[in-house]
Motif scaffolding. Sequence first.
Motif, PDB file in Angstrom:
ATOM      1  N   SER A 135       0.804  -1.225   0.000  1.00 17.89           N
ATOM      2  CA  SER A 135       0.000   0.000   0.000  1.00 17.89           C
ATOM      3  C   SER A 135       0.836   1.275   0.000  1.00 17.89           C
ATOM      4  CB  SER A 135      -0.997   0.029   1.168  1.00 17.89           C
ATOM      5  OG  SER A 135      -0.396   0.454   2.379  1.00 17.89           O
ATOM      6  N   GLN A 136       2.149   1.153  -0.057  1.00 18.59           N
ATOM      7  CA  GLN A 136       3.000   2.335  -0.132  1.00 18.59           C
ATOM      8  C   GLN A 136       3.299   2.700  -1.590  1.00 18.59           C
ATOM      9  OE1 GLN A 136       6.336   1.040   2.455  1.00 18.59           O
ATOM     10  NE2 GLN A 136       5.705   2.661   3.847  1.00 18.59           N
ATOM     11  N   THR A 137       3.897   3.871  -1.767  1.00 17.66           N
ATOM     12  CA  THR A 137       4.349   4.343  -3.071  1.00 17.66           C
ATOM     13  C   THR A 137       5.825   4.714  -2.956  1.00 17.66           C
ATOM     14  OG1 THR A 137       3.849   6.668  -2.632  1.00 17.66           O
ATOM     15  CG2 THR A 137       2.055   5.302  -3.546  1.00 17.66           C
ATOM     16  N   PRO A 138       6.527   4.882  -4.067  1.00 15.37           N
ATOM     17  CA  PRO A 138       7.910   5.343  -3.982  1.00 15.37           C
ATOM     18  C   PRO A 138       8.066   6.655  -3.216  1.00 15.37           C
ATOM     19  CG  PRO A 138       7.510   4.449  -6.157  1.00 15.37           C
ATOM     20  CD  PRO A 138       6.170   4.479  -5.448  1.00 15.37           C
ATOM     21  N   ASP A 139       7.169   7.614  -3.467  1.00 17.17           N
ATOM     22  CA  ASP A 139       7.268   8.906  -2.779  1.00 17.17           C
ATOM     23  C   ASP A 139       7.064   8.747  -1.280  1.00 17.17           C
ATOM     24  OD1 ASP A 139       7.676  10.139  -5.210  1.00 17.17           O
ATOM     25  OD2 ASP A 139       5.589  10.779  -5.444  1.00 17.17           O
ATOM     26  N   ILE A 164       2.149  -1.448  -8.346  1.00 16.53           N
ATOM     27  CA  ILE A 164       0.812  -0.871  -8.356  1.00 16.53           C
ATOM     28  C   ILE A 164      -0.246  -1.960  -8.201  1.00 16.53           C
ATOM     29  CG2 ILE A 164       1.533   1.092  -9.760  1.00 16.53           C
ATOM     30  CD1 ILE A 164       0.306  -0.328 -12.181  1.00 16.53           C
ATOM     31  N   ARG A 165      -1.481  -1.535  -8.006  1.00 19.86           N
ATOM     32  CA  ARG A 165      -2.565  -2.490  -7.777  1.00 19.86           C
ATOM     33  C   ARG A 165      -2.852  -3.358  -8.996  1.00 19.86           C
ATOM     34  NH1 ARG A 165      -4.889  -1.765  -2.960  1.00 19.86           N
ATOM     35  NH2 ARG A 165      -4.529   0.198  -1.890  1.00 19.86           N
ATOM     36  N   CYS A 172       1.491  -4.943  -3.163  1.00 13.41           N
ATOM     37  CA  CYS A 172       2.600  -5.687  -2.561  1.00 13.41           C
ATOM     38  C   CYS A 172       3.464  -6.290  -3.661  1.00 13.41           C
ATOM     39  CB  CYS A 172       2.095  -6.849  -1.693  1.00 13.41           C
ATOM     40  SG  CYS A 172       0.898  -6.423  -0.418  1.00 13.41           S
ATOM     41  N   TRP A 173       4.752  -6.402  -3.437  1.00 15.12           N
ATOM     42  CA  TRP A 173       5.592  -7.225  -4.295  1.00 15.12           C
ATOM     43  C   TRP A 173       5.185  -8.674  -4.059  1.00 15.12           C
ATOM     44  CZ3 TRP A 173       8.159  -4.589  -7.839  1.00 15.12           C
ATOM     45  CH2 TRP A 173       8.466  -3.243  -7.575  1.00 15.12           C
ATOM     46  N   ASN A 174       5.119  -9.452  -5.114  1.00 13.34           N
ATOM     47  CA  ASN A 174       4.589 -10.817  -5.026  1.00 13.34           C
ATOM     48  C   ASN A 174       5.654 -11.824  -4.582  1.00 13.34           C
ATOM     49  OD1 ASN A 174       1.714 -10.580  -6.024  1.00 13.34           O
ATOM     50  ND2 ASN A 174       2.804  -9.593  -7.709  1.00 13.34           N
ATOM     51  N   TRP A 175       6.203 -11.608  -3.414  1.00 10.83           N
ATOM     52  CA  TRP A 175       7.303 -12.413  -2.876  1.00 10.83           C
ATOM     53  C   TRP A 175       6.909 -13.859  -2.587  1.00 10.83           C
ATOM     54  CZ3 TRP A 175       6.525 -14.609   1.927  1.00 10.83           C
ATOM     55  CH2 TRP A 175       5.449 -14.090   2.658  1.00 10.83           C
ATOM     56  N   PHE A 176       5.615 -14.128  -2.430  1.00 10.61           N
ATOM     57  CA  PHE A 176       5.140 -15.455  -2.032  1.00 10.61           C
ATOM     58  C   PHE A 176       4.829 -16.363  -3.213  1.00 10.61           C
ATOM     59  CE2 PHE A 176       1.867 -12.198  -2.046  1.00 10.61           C
ATOM     60  CZ  PHE A 176       1.008 -12.678  -3.011  1.00 10.61           C
ATOM     61  N   PHE A 210      23.418  -1.950  -3.985  1.00  5.28           N
ATOM     62  CA  PHE A 210      22.743  -2.521  -2.819  1.00  5.28           C
ATOM     63  C   PHE A 210      21.230  -2.524  -3.032  1.00  5.28           C
ATOM     64  CE2 PHE A 210      26.156   0.542  -1.807  1.00  5.28           C
ATOM     65  CZ  PHE A 210      27.187  -0.357  -1.536  1.00  5.28           C
ATOM     66  N   VAL A 211      20.529  -3.328  -2.247  1.00  6.87           N
ATOM     67  CA  VAL A 211      19.078  -3.383  -2.302  1.00  6.87           C
ATOM     68  C   VAL A 211      18.538  -3.403  -0.879  1.00  6.87           C
ATOM     69  CG1 VAL A 211      19.071  -5.929  -2.467  1.00  6.87           C
ATOM     70  CG2 VAL A 211      17.076  -4.615  -3.241  1.00  6.87           C
ATOM     71  N   ALA A 212      17.393  -2.747  -0.664  1.00  6.91           N
ATOM     72  CA  ALA A 212      16.777  -2.711   0.663  1.00  6.91           C
ATOM     73  C   ALA A 212      15.264  -2.641   0.502  1.00  6.91           C
ATOM     74  CB  ALA A 212      17.280  -1.505   1.464  1.00  6.91           C
ATOM     75  N   GLY A 213      14.540  -3.076   1.532  1.00 10.13           N
ATOM     76  CA  GLY A 213      13.088  -3.025   1.456  1.00 10.13           C
ATOM     77  C   GLY A 213      12.420  -3.251   2.793  1.00 10.13           C
ATOM     78  N   LEU A 214      11.141  -2.916   2.839  1.00 16.14           N
ATOM     79  CA  LEU A 214      10.311  -3.064   4.034  1.00 16.14           C
ATOM     80  C   LEU A 214       9.192  -4.055   3.779  1.00 16.14           C
ATOM     81  CD1 LEU A 214       9.216  -2.121   6.856  1.00 16.14           C
ATOM     82  CD2 LEU A 214       7.943  -0.349   5.616  1.00 16.14           C
ATOM     83  N   SER A 215       8.988  -4.991   4.692  1.00 15.54           N
ATOM     84  CA  SER A 215       7.868  -5.932   4.643  1.00 15.54           C
ATOM     85  C   SER A 215       7.888  -6.734   3.338  1.00 15.54           C
ATOM     86  CB  SER A 215       6.564  -5.158   4.829  1.00 15.54           C
ATOM     87  OG  SER A 215       5.482  -6.025   5.076  1.00 15.54           O
ATOM     88  N   ALA A 216       6.865  -6.619   2.497  1.00 20.01           N
ATOM     89  CA  ALA A 216       6.884  -7.315   1.212  1.00 20.01           C
ATOM     90  C   ALA A 216       8.079  -6.868   0.388  1.00 20.01           C
ATOM     91  CB  ALA A 216       5.588  -7.053   0.450  1.00 20.01           C
TER      92      ALA A 216
END
Length: 396
Positions: A135-139, A164-165, A172-176, A210-216
């Motif tokens: 539900s977040q955006t880049p900004d 996007i939706r 969400c990124w479809n990590w699953f 480097f790469v970083a992320g939150l949650s999904a």
Amino acid sequence: MSRSFTATMLRAIRLMRARKQTKTARELNKVMAGFMAPSVLAALKLKPAKSRKAAPPKAGQALGTVLKQLSVAQSLMSGAATPATRETMPGIPKGGQYLARTHRSAAGSRDYKLYLPASQPKRPKGLILMLHGCSQTPDDFAAGTHMNALAEKHDLCVAYPAQIRGHNAASCWNWFSPRHQIRGAGEPAILASLTRKLMKELGLGRDAVFVAGLSAGGAMAMILADLYPDIYSAAGIHSGLARGSARDLISAMSVMRHGKATNGGATKGSATNGGGPIVAAHSLLTLPALPALPVRLIIFQGTADSTVHPANAAMIVDAAVGGDAVPTKIGKRSVGGRGYARSDYAGPDGATLIELWMIEGAGHAWSGGRAAGSYTDRTGPDASAHMIRFFTAKAA
């Protein structure tokens, strides 16, 4: 609800395997109805069942519909439900550039924002790929992590890809999904292609990427670290999950809630192959032969996180160094009134390979973030600053 969450999900899994789609749809609807408040049901455009005589959903179509709803539920049930009601724009240091771009590749395309530091717009010292949460955006993510200001200070470039939706009902990124956990396909291939393009444009090598992320986004960052150790030298995982810990929405919800999968996800001590864990039961998740390039990890996890169970942090460590690994350094401190425990794990060369930060009482939010963005906790430690410190220490 008469049965527990896990028991009900297992019932739904058995029905799926038996191809009893109508019954499966009803089982999944029971799960959602049992765990969701009326406001959440309204957001999903669902109505509670009125009676047992209600017309059954159509076979075939029903399961797909419910699974789509379940994708939204993954975010909504955990409290990460509602996007910001206002457009959040991140701070842009004087002279810095914050550009809107689109990247297209054979695997697909994504829009992204790119921050170029005023000090080194054409030849920055490094690149960070930042992956937002559901539900977040880049900004929004840039504002909450205050990564642009830190990037300016350290002469770094930052890319913020957008999910996007249209690609996931909750952004969400479809990590699953298994097809998004393999090299050369799906979202990992798109993000890796974007990174390669920027590396070429900015004249950067692997040691400075480097790469970083939150949650999904943290889960997808871990997937990229596993699948593309030839591109990324380090990864920052905040409230994320191990690659292979889930293979569908049901196992994803289980591992998020309980720290373990009920449908064949990864377990502790997964084997490795060229820098990434393998889930032997699922050949789709097996990596091709890759150079043995260790990807350094810095992991942040709140001990009071009710969205992603804290045990997931240990699963990431175990997949990287084995369940019997002993920290080379353990320390407990506090900052801003918030305690945390930091455990360091060494790689084969004796240098620090992993930093694990367990933050006492923290929930599902970016530690040390700014109130301008969503899902942030202003109380320290500052995850963004420590990620950059960890990334650049080796690159220097």
